[in-house]
Design a protein around this motif. Structure first.
Motif, PDB file in Angstrom:
ATOM      1  N   GLY A 145     -24.347  15.297  14.172  1.00 18.81           N
ATOM      2  CA  GLY A 145     -22.908  15.295  13.973  1.00 18.81           C
ATOM      3  C   GLY A 145     -22.189  14.366  14.922  1.00 18.81           C
ATOM      4  N   TRP A 146     -20.894  14.298  14.703  1.00 21.79           N
ATOM      5  CA  TRP A 146     -19.995  13.506  15.535  1.00 21.79           C
ATOM      6  C   TRP A 146     -18.854  14.396  16.033  1.00 21.79           C
ATOM      7  CZ3 TRP A 146     -21.072   8.539  16.887  1.00 21.79           C
ATOM      8  CH2 TRP A 146     -22.044   7.871  16.148  1.00 21.79           C
ATOM      9  N   PHE A 147     -18.551  14.228  17.302  1.00 22.88           N
ATOM     10  CA  PHE A 147     -17.395  14.851  17.930  1.00 22.88           C
ATOM     11  C   PHE A 147     -16.584  13.728  18.564  1.00 22.88           C
ATOM     12  CE2 PHE A 147     -18.465  19.443  17.977  1.00 22.88           C
ATOM     13  CZ  PHE A 147     -19.758  19.380  17.518  1.00 22.88           C
ATOM     14  N   ARG A 148     -15.366  14.028  18.900  1.00 23.13           N
ATOM     15  CA  ARG A 148     -14.546  13.049  19.604  1.00 23.13           C
ATOM     16  C   ARG A 148     -13.673  13.733  20.654  1.00 23.13           C
ATOM     17  NH1 ARG A 148     -10.671  11.477  14.440  1.00 23.13           N
ATOM     18  NH2 ARG A 148      -9.497  13.442  14.362  1.00 23.13           N
ATOM     19  N   GLN A 149     -13.326  12.949  21.656  1.00 19.94           N
ATOM     20  CA  GLN A 149     -12.464  13.455  22.730  1.00 19.94           C
ATOM     21  C   GLN A 149     -11.488  12.361  23.104  1.00 19.94           C
ATOM     22  OE1 GLN A 149     -14.592  15.078  26.066  1.00 19.94           O
ATOM     23  NE2 GLN A 149     -12.764  16.105  26.840  1.00 19.94           N
TER      24      GLN A 149
ATOM     25  N   PRO B 156      -7.696  11.127  24.993  1.00 20.64           N
ATOM     26  CA  PRO B 156      -7.098  11.327  26.313  1.00 20.64           C
ATOM     27  C   PRO B 156      -6.427  12.690  26.407  1.00 20.64           C
ATOM     28  CG  PRO B 156      -6.514   9.186  25.410  1.00 20.64           C
ATOM     29  CD  PRO B 156      -7.168   9.945  24.303  1.00 20.64           C
ATOM     30  N   GLU B 157      -6.754  13.438  27.396  1.00 24.19           N
ATOM     31  CA  GLU B 157      -6.138  14.743  27.665  1.00 24.19           C
ATOM     32  C   GLU B 157      -6.423  15.749  26.558  1.00 24.19           C
ATOM     33  OE1 GLU B 157      -2.026  14.233  28.519  1.00 24.19           O
ATOM     34  OE2 GLU B 157      -2.378  12.649  29.979  1.00 24.19           O
ATOM     35  N   ASN B 158      -7.441  15.500  25.739  1.00 28.81           N
ATOM     36  CA  ASN B 158      -7.791  16.442  24.664  1.00 28.81           C
ATOM     37  C   ASN B 158      -9.163  17.036  24.903  1.00 28.81           C
ATOM     38  OD1 ASN B 158      -5.415  15.840  23.350  1.00 28.81           O
ATOM     39  ND2 ASN B 158      -6.356  14.285  22.058  1.00 28.81           N
ATOM     40  N   GLU B 159      -9.391  18.187  24.291  1.00 32.49           N
ATOM     41  CA  GLU B 159     -10.725  18.759  24.319  1.00 32.49           C
ATOM     42  C   GLU B 159     -11.600  18.046  23.290  1.00 32.49           C
ATOM     43  OE1 GLU B 159      -9.544  23.359  25.588  1.00 32.49           O
ATOM     44  OE2 GLU B 159     -10.522  22.938  23.682  1.00 32.49           O
ATOM     45  N   ARG B 160     -12.890  18.171  23.473  1.00 31.70           N
ATOM     46  CA  ARG B 160     -13.811  17.580  22.514  1.00 31.70           C
ATOM     47  C   ARG B 160     -13.703  18.350  21.192  1.00 31.70           C
ATOM     48  NH1 ARG B 160     -19.647  15.780  24.625  1.00 31.70           N
ATOM     49  NH2 ARG B 160     -18.192  14.972  26.182  1.00 31.70           N
ATOM     50  N   GLU B 161     -13.554  17.614  20.101  1.00 31.94           N
ATOM     51  CA  GLU B 161     -13.370  18.269  18.812  1.00 31.94           C
ATOM     52  C   GLU B 161     -14.388  17.779  17.794  1.00 31.94           C
ATOM     53  OE1 GLU B 161      -9.606  17.397  16.987  1.00 31.94           O
ATOM     54  OE2 GLU B 161      -9.921  15.237  17.013  1.00 31.94           O
ATOM     55  N   PHE B 162     -14.708  18.664  16.892  1.00 28.09           N
ATOM     56  CA  PHE B 162     -15.649  18.356  15.824  1.00 28.09           C
ATOM     57  C   PHE B 162     -15.045  17.369  14.841  1.00 28.09           C
ATOM     58  CE2 PHE B 162     -18.861  18.983  12.717  1.00 28.09           C
ATOM     59  CZ  PHE B 162     -18.230  19.081  11.492  1.00 28.09           C
ATOM     60  N   VAL B 163     -15.874  16.434  14.368  1.00 30.62           N
ATOM     61  CA  VAL B 163     -15.437  15.459  13.369  1.00 30.62           C
ATOM     62  C   VAL B 163     -16.212  15.627  12.060  1.00 30.62           C
ATOM     63  CG1 VAL B 163     -15.230  13.014  12.797  1.00 30.62           C
ATOM     64  CG2 VAL B 163     -14.766  13.788  15.133  1.00 30.62           C
ATOM     65  N   ALA B 164     -17.543  15.560  12.156  1.00 35.19           N
ATOM     66  CA  ALA B 164     -18.358  15.623  10.940  1.00 35.19           C
ATOM     67  C   ALA B 164     -19.783  15.999  11.296  1.00 35.19           C
ATOM     68  CB  ALA B 164     -18.353  14.277  10.216  1.00 35.19           C
ATOM     69  N   ALA B 165     -20.479  16.571  10.312  1.00 36.24           N
ATOM     70  CA  ALA B 165     -21.879  16.940  10.512  1.00 36.24           C
ATOM     71  C   ALA B 165     -22.663  16.741   9.239  1.00 36.24           C
ATOM     72  CB  ALA B 165     -21.993  18.392  10.972  1.00 36.24           C
TER      73      ALA B 165
ATOM     74  N   THR C 110     -24.748  25.364  11.348  1.00 36.95           N
ATOM     75  CA  THR C 110     -23.385  25.165  11.819  1.00 36.95           C
ATOM     76  C   THR C 110     -23.458  24.301  13.063  1.00 36.95           C
ATOM     77  OG1 THR C 110     -23.434  27.136  13.217  1.00 36.95           O
ATOM     78  CG2 THR C 110     -22.601  27.409  10.971  1.00 36.95           C
ATOM     79  N   LEU C 111     -22.481  23.470  13.260  1.00 36.73           N
ATOM     80  CA  LEU C 111     -22.509  22.569  14.409  1.00 36.73           C
ATOM     81  C   LEU C 111     -21.242  22.787  15.230  1.00 36.73           C
ATOM     82  CD1 LEU C 111     -24.377  20.342  15.557  1.00 36.73           C
ATOM     83  CD2 LEU C 111     -22.860  18.687  14.496  1.00 36.73           C
ATOM     84  N   THR C 112     -21.427  23.333  16.410  1.00 36.78           N
ATOM     85  CA  THR C 112     -20.318  23.531  17.328  1.00 36.78           C
ATOM     86  C   THR C 112     -20.658  22.888  18.654  1.00 36.78           C
ATOM     87  OG1 THR C 112     -21.195  25.620  18.189  1.00 36.78           O
ATOM     88  CG2 THR C 112     -19.762  25.749  16.257  1.00 36.78           C
ATOM     89  N   ALA C 113     -19.620  22.512  19.393  1.00 35.56           N
ATOM     90  CA  ALA C 113     -19.852  21.845  20.673  1.00 35.56           C
ATOM     91  C   ALA C 113     -20.682  22.719  21.608  1.00 35.56           C
ATOM     92  CB  ALA C 113     -18.529  21.474  21.314  1.00 35.56           C
ATOM     93  N   ALA C 114     -20.447  24.003  21.577  1.00 33.23           N
ATOM     94  CA  ALA C 114     -21.153  24.905  22.488  1.00 33.23           C
ATOM     95  C   ALA C 114     -22.633  25.019  22.153  1.00 33.23           C
ATOM     96  CB  ALA C 114     -20.503  26.280  22.452  1.00 33.23           C
ATOM     97  N   GLY C 115     -22.987  24.734  20.900  1.00 31.73           N
ATOM     98  CA  GLY C 115     -24.371  24.928  20.487  1.00 31.73           C
ATOM     99  C   GLY C 115     -25.222  23.679  20.466  1.00 31.73           C
TER     100      GLY C 115
END
Length: 123
Positions: A35-39, A41-50, A104-109
């Motif tokens: 998958g892809w996440f993005r972060q 400026p001043e944002n948390e890392r967020e899910f984009v696609a998997a 499922t794809l989450t940043a924590a996992g």
């Protein structure tokens, strides 16, 4: 040693397109959901696609549906993210992620992260 190496980031004007690549090594690619996440400026890392192992089912964040496409080439151990109609708010570091045998794809996992590639969208 597992490595995820992103490429394809850069500067693009609003409305433009970029294609990101993530080359994976040191893992059995077919056993991993990617998958892809993005972060930004001043944002948390967020899910984009998997794209999920086995079925190649895909899922997207609502904000990118219809504009971004994730795909993979198992022969090249590479996952791609085609990004169209980019907007300035999508300026961020884009990270490749790998998670073994997950549906499922989450940043924590996430098991493995790439170092990221910077995408800058100018207005």
């Amino acid at each position: 040693q597992v490595q995820l190496v992103e490429s394809g980031g850069g500067l693009v004007q609003a409305g433009g397109s970029l294609r990101l690549s993530c080359a994976a090594s040191g893992l059995t690619f077919s056993r991993y959901s990617m998958g892809w996440f993005r972060q930004g400026p001043e944002n948390e890392r967020e899910f984009v696609a998997a794209i999920f192992w086995g079925s190649s089912r895909t899922t997207y964040a609502d904000s990118v549906k219809g504009r971004f496409t994730i795909s993979k080439d198992n022969a090249k151990n590479t996952v791609y993210l085609q990004m169209n109609s980019l907007i300035p708010e999508e300026t961020a570091v884009y990270y490749c992620a790998a998670d073994r045998f997950t549906n499922t794809l989450t940043a924590a996992g996430v098991d493995y992260w790439g170092k990221g590639t910077l995408v800058t969208v100018s207005s």
